[in-house]
Scaffold this active site. Structure first.
Site, PDB file in Angstrom:
ATOM      1  N   ARG A  36       3.361 -16.244  19.760  1.00 29.99           N
ATOM      2  CA  ARG A  36       4.115 -17.495  19.582  1.00 29.99           C
ATOM      3  C   ARG A  36       5.606 -17.238  19.400  1.00 29.99           C
ATOM      4  O   ARG A  36       6.441 -17.973  19.904  1.00 29.99           O
ATOM      5  CB  ARG A  36       3.583 -18.256  18.360  1.00 29.99           C
ATOM      6  CG  ARG A  36       2.307 -19.029  18.641  1.00 29.99           C
ATOM      7  CD  ARG A  36       2.039 -20.072  17.573  1.00 29.99           C
ATOM      8  NE  ARG A  36       1.808 -19.508  16.253  1.00 29.99           N
ATOM      9  CZ  ARG A  36       0.684 -18.934  15.861  1.00 29.99           C
ATOM     10  NH1 ARG A  36      -0.345 -18.845  16.694  1.00 29.99           N
ATOM     11  NH2 ARG A  36       0.557 -18.458  14.645  1.00 29.99           N
ATOM     12  N   ARG A  45      -9.129   9.977  -1.264  1.00 32.76           N
ATOM     13  CA  ARG A  45      -8.750  10.852  -0.154  1.00 32.76           C
ATOM     14  C   ARG A  45      -8.477  12.247  -0.683  1.00 32.76           C
ATOM     15  O   ARG A  45      -8.191  12.451  -1.860  1.00 32.76           O
ATOM     16  CB  ARG A  45      -7.527  10.279   0.578  1.00 32.76           C
ATOM     17  CG  ARG A  45      -7.944   9.137   1.474  1.00 32.76           C
ATOM     18  CD  ARG A  45      -6.808   8.580   2.280  1.00 32.76           C
ATOM     19  NE  ARG A  45      -6.076   7.564   1.567  1.00 32.76           N
ATOM     20  CZ  ARG A  45      -5.150   6.778   2.116  1.00 32.76           C
ATOM     21  NH1 ARG A  45      -4.867   6.918   3.389  1.00 32.76           N
ATOM     22  NH2 ARG A  45      -4.518   5.863   1.404  1.00 32.76           N
ATOM     23  N   GLY A 100       0.824  -1.213   0.000  1.00 33.25           N
ATOM     24  CA  GLY A 100       0.000   0.000   0.000  1.00 33.25           C
ATOM     25  C   GLY A 100       0.857   1.261   0.000  1.00 33.25           C
ATOM     26  O   GLY A 100       2.083   1.195  -0.136  1.00 33.25           O
ATOM     27  N   TYR A 119     -14.707   1.187   9.869  1.00 31.94           N
ATOM     28  CA  TYR A 119     -13.287   1.528   9.978  1.00 31.94           C
ATOM     29  C   TYR A 119     -12.962   1.969  11.408  1.00 31.94           C
ATOM     30  O   TYR A 119     -12.066   1.417  12.053  1.00 31.94           O
ATOM     31  CB  TYR A 119     -12.975   2.645   8.987  1.00 31.94           C
ATOM     32  CG  TYR A 119     -11.517   3.052   8.932  1.00 31.94           C
ATOM     33  CD1 TYR A 119     -10.577   2.241   8.298  1.00 31.94           C
ATOM     34  CD2 TYR A 119     -11.078   4.246   9.489  1.00 31.94           C
ATOM     35  CE1 TYR A 119      -9.235   2.624   8.224  1.00 31.94           C
ATOM     36  CE2 TYR A 119      -9.748   4.633   9.420  1.00 31.94           C
ATOM     37  CZ  TYR A 119      -8.830   3.822   8.787  1.00 31.94           C
ATOM     38  OH  TYR A 119      -7.506   4.194   8.714  1.00 31.94           O
TER      39      TYR A 119
HETATM   40  P1  NAD Z   1      -3.548   1.762   1.573  1.00 32.11           P
HETATM   41  O1  NAD Z   1      -4.960   1.448   1.237  1.00 32.11           O
HETATM   42  O2  NAD Z   1      -2.673   2.347   0.524  1.00 32.11           O
HETATM   43  O3  NAD Z   1      -2.805   0.479   2.132  1.00 32.11           O
HETATM   44  C1  NAD Z   1      -3.431  -0.601   2.777  1.00 32.11           C
HETATM   45  C2  NAD Z   1      -2.812  -1.893   2.248  1.00 32.11           C
HETATM   46  O4  NAD Z   1      -3.426  -2.998   2.920  1.00 32.11           O
HETATM   47  C3  NAD Z   1      -3.066  -2.096   0.745  1.00 32.11           C
HETATM   48  O5  NAD Z   1      -1.883  -2.511   0.122  1.00 32.11           O
HETATM   49  C4  NAD Z   1      -4.141  -3.186   0.723  1.00 32.11           C
HETATM   50  O6  NAD Z   1      -4.116  -3.941  -0.470  1.00 32.11           O
HETATM   51  C5  NAD Z   1      -3.789  -3.979   1.961  1.00 32.11           C
HETATM   52  N1  NAD Z   1      -4.922  -4.741   2.493  1.00 32.11           N
HETATM   53  C6  NAD Z   1      -6.194  -4.298   2.716  1.00 32.11           C
HETATM   54  N2  NAD Z   1      -6.941  -5.296   3.218  1.00 32.11           N
HETATM   55  C7  NAD Z   1      -6.125  -6.377   3.340  1.00 32.11           C
HETATM   56  C8  NAD Z   1      -6.315  -7.710   3.788  1.00 32.11           C
HETATM   57  N3  NAD Z   1      -7.513  -8.128   4.243  1.00 32.11           N
HETATM   58  N4  NAD Z   1      -5.258  -8.565   3.763  1.00 32.11           N
HETATM   59  C9  NAD Z   1      -4.043  -8.166   3.287  1.00 32.11           C
HETATM   60  N5  NAD Z   1      -3.811  -6.916   2.843  1.00 32.11           N
HETATM   61  C10 NAD Z   1      -4.839  -6.025   2.874  1.00 32.11           C
HETATM   62  O7  NAD Z   1      -3.589   2.726   2.856  1.00 32.11           O
HETATM   63  P2  NAD Z   1      -2.418   3.433   3.665  1.00 32.11           P
HETATM   64  O8  NAD Z   1      -2.704   4.885   3.664  1.00 32.11           O
HETATM   65  O9  NAD Z   1      -1.103   2.938   3.235  1.00 32.11           O
HETATM   66  O10 NAD Z   1      -2.728   2.910   5.136  1.00 32.11           O
HETATM   67  C11 NAD Z   1      -1.954   1.899   5.762  1.00 32.11           C
HETATM   68  C12 NAD Z   1      -2.444   1.708   7.187  1.00 32.11           C
HETATM   69  O11 NAD Z   1      -2.312   2.918   7.922  1.00 32.11           O
HETATM   70  C13 NAD Z   1      -3.909   1.295   7.278  1.00 32.11           C
HETATM   71  O12 NAD Z   1      -4.045   0.345   8.311  1.00 32.11           O
HETATM   72  C14 NAD Z   1      -4.607   2.586   7.651  1.00 32.11           C
HETATM   73  O13 NAD Z   1      -5.784   2.342   8.380  1.00 32.11           O
HETATM   74  C15 NAD Z   1      -3.557   3.274   8.501  1.00 32.11           C
HETATM   75  N6  NAD Z   1      -3.751   4.742   8.475  1.00 32.11           N
HETATM   76  C16 NAD Z   1      -3.399   5.477   7.392  1.00 32.11           C
HETATM   77  C17 NAD Z   1      -3.622   6.844   7.402  1.00 32.11           C
HETATM   78  C18 NAD Z   1      -3.220   7.729   6.250  1.00 32.11           C
HETATM   79  O14 NAD Z   1      -3.483   8.927   6.302  1.00 32.11           O
HETATM   80  N7  NAD Z   1      -2.564   7.256   5.225  1.00 32.11           N
HETATM   81  C19 NAD Z   1      -4.218   7.462   8.510  1.00 32.11           C
HETATM   82  C20 NAD Z   1      -4.588   6.666   9.588  1.00 32.11           C
HETATM   83  C21 NAD Z   1      -4.340   5.311   9.570  1.00 32.11           C
HETATM   84  N1  UDP Z   2     -12.882  15.828   1.049  1.00 30.90           N
HETATM   85  C1  UDP Z   2     -13.232  16.832   0.132  1.00 30.90           C
HETATM   86  N2  UDP Z   2     -13.133  16.554  -1.201  1.00 30.90           N
HETATM   87  C2  UDP Z   2     -12.692  15.364  -1.677  1.00 30.90           C
HETATM   88  C3  UDP Z   2     -12.311  14.344  -0.740  1.00 30.90           C
HETATM   89  C4  UDP Z   2     -12.443  14.619   0.616  1.00 30.90           C
HETATM   90  O1  UDP Z   2     -13.631  17.950   0.506  1.00 30.90           O
HETATM   91  O2  UDP Z   2     -12.612  15.185  -2.897  1.00 30.90           O
HETATM   92  C5  UDP Z   2     -12.963  16.145   2.486  1.00 30.90           C
HETATM   93  C6  UDP Z   2     -13.667  15.092   3.331  1.00 30.90           C
HETATM   94  O3  UDP Z   2     -15.056  15.329   3.362  1.00 30.90           O
HETATM   95  C7  UDP Z   2     -13.002  15.300   4.674  1.00 30.90           C
HETATM   96  C8  UDP Z   2     -11.592  15.738   4.334  1.00 30.90           C
HETATM   97  O4  UDP Z   2     -11.636  16.180   2.972  1.00 30.90           O
HETATM   98  O5  UDP Z   2     -13.638  16.347   5.380  1.00 30.90           O
HETATM   99  C9  UDP Z   2     -10.562  14.628   4.460  1.00 30.90           C
HETATM  100  O6  UDP Z   2     -11.041  13.513   3.740  1.00 30.90           O
HETATM  101  P1  UDP Z   2     -10.209  12.174   3.552  1.00 30.90           P
HETATM  102  O7  UDP Z   2     -11.114  11.198   2.874  1.00 30.90           O
HETATM  103  O8  UDP Z   2      -8.912  12.481   2.902  1.00 30.90           O
HETATM  104  O9  UDP Z   2      -9.843  11.689   5.010  1.00 30.90           O
HETATM  105  P2  UDP Z   2     -10.653  11.536   6.397  1.00 30.90           P
HETATM  106  O10 UDP Z   2     -12.020  12.143   6.276  1.00 30.90           O
HETATM  107  O11 UDP Z   2     -10.706  10.075   6.635  1.00 30.90           O
HETATM  108  O12 UDP Z   2      -9.818  12.279   7.352  1.00 30.90           O
END
Ligand code: NAD
Ligand code: UDP
Length: 312
Positions: free
Chosen positions: A106, A186, A12, A145
């Site tokens: 484990r 996002r 990801g 989520y």
């Molecule tokens: P992302 O969607 O790019 O990455 C998530 C990865 O997990 C993907 O590669 C997806 O294919 C894999 N995945 C999803 N479901 C799976 C499953 N059941 N089994 C195996 N793999 C699976 O998102 P990201 O932004 O890289 O987020 C990574 C982690 O960080 C997530 O757990 C997310 O909740 C957490 N997180 C991210 C943000 C952010 O702003 N990027 C904020 C808060 C939390």
């Molecule tokens: N948002 C927006 N336009 C877009 C996508 C998101 O105005 O095209 C807004 C959304 O409603 C939220 C904020 O941007 O208030 C951040 O959204 P995002 O999905 O990135 O993350 P999260 O809401 O999970 O923080």
């Protein structure tokens, strides 16, 4: 000393950068992913590396690898993706946490959970410290989520208290950067891709809601510091406290990209938090960590990435 490390969700956005960082510091990395929102492309450059392995697997099914550390990142992170199959999102968070914790128990391995600022819901305390319990709707469209991640934190703490599992929990605030999926939904990727394509910029609601945006490189430094110290288990906030409205973000993106895009207003999705900003006092004190890349600089790097990727 070099370690063997499992990264779930390693293909990801965040996971692939983490694989890069761990490989660069000399570790052996197993990247486990089901490619739901990630892409093989994100780690294609690592495939021939002798210390890197890629495994297609779903975290809801048990798995076994001989490792010293586990980073559990597997979970779709953007609202359209995690709402696409809400039941699967809950299973991924909960079963994924149980499977990682069982393995860590484990092996006696240290295990890291990628938690989220969403555990604070639509917060009534601002900025949010780790001691705040949050205001989360248990039955709304974001609940799969938010509540999934909250149960995962509960499981991590219970395995720690009950079985002495060596845990670390990071509460991640909105993070952006290269390798975000352009169709992810996002806000940062949406605005940049829309501006580059000359499409309208979609503001949900009136655009006065706030988020605080952290550049990926800063975030990962926080992860690794948390994982490689022995005092703090977390939960600990990792994010950039610089807070912006979505209108301010749109303005910054337009300033960088130029072009002719106009702002269009769309309905605000249900339960969308009105404000969000991390209190990072604990990370500053306990990890000697704070972000250094500010939004304009991080946006510039991200715009350059998308410009090249989308050939715009
Ligand atoms: P992302 O969607 O790019 O990455 C998530 C990865 O997990 C993907 O590669 C997806 O294919 C894999 N995945 C999803 N479901 C799976 C499953 N059941 N089994 C195996 N793999 C699976 O998102 P990201 O932004 O890289 O987020 C990574 C982690 O960080 C997530 O757990 C997310 O909740 C957490 N997180 C991210 C943000 C952010 O702003 N990027 C904020 C808060 C939390
Ligand atoms: N948002 C927006 N336009 C877009 C996508 C998101 O105005 O095209 C807004 C959304 O409603 C939220 C904020 O941007 O208030 C951040 O959204 P995002 O999905 O990135 O993350 P999260 O809401 O999970 O923080």
């Amino acid at each position: 000393m070099s370690k063997r490390i499992l990264v779930t969700g390693g293909a990801g956005f965040l996971g692939s950068h983490l694989c890069d960082k761990l490989i660069a510091q000399g570790d052996d990395v197993i990247c486990l992913d089901n490619y739901f929102t990630g892409a093989k492309d994100n780690v294609a450059h690592l495939v021939d590396h002798p210390r890197f392995e890629r495994v297609r697997h779903d975290v809801i099914d048990p798995f076994k690898f001989e490792v010293d550390q586990i980073y559990n990142l597997a979970c779709p992170a953007s609202p359209p993706h995690y709402q696409y199959n809400a039941i699967k999102t809950v299973k991924t968070s909960v079963m994924g946490a149980i499977n990682c914790l069982g393995l860590a128990k484990r092996l006696g391995a240290r295990v890291f959970q990628a938690s989220t600022s969403e555990v604070y819901g639509d917060p009534e305390v601002h900025p949010q410290p780790e001691s705040y319990w949050g205001k989360v709707n248990p039955i709304g469209i974001r609940s799969c989520y938010d509540e999934g991640k909250r149960v995962a934190e509960t499981l991590f703490m219970d395995y720690h208290r009950q079985n002495n599992v060596d845990i670390r929990i990071a509460r991640i605030f909105n993070t952006y950067g290269p390798r975000m999926n352009p169709d992810d939904g996002r806000v940062v990727s949406n605005f940049i891709v829309q501006a580059l394509r000359g499409e309208d910029i979609t503001i949900y609601g009136d655009g006065t809601q706030t988020r605080s945006f952290c550049y990926v490189e800063d975030l990962l430094e926080g992860f690794v510091r948390l994982m490689n110290q022995d005092e703090l288990t977390g939960p600990i906030n990792i994010g950039n406290p610089c807070e912006f409205t979505m209108l301010e973000l749109a303005e910054l993106v337009l300033k960088q990209v130029g072009g002719t895009s106009k702002l269009v207003y769309k309905p605000l999705p249900g339960d969308d938090p009105k404000q969000r900003q991390p209190d990072i006092s604990l990370a500053k004190k306990g990890l000697n960590w704070e972000p250094s890349v500010q939004l304009e600089e991080g946006l510039e790097r991200t715009v350059n990435y998308f410009r090249e990727k989308l050939a715009l």
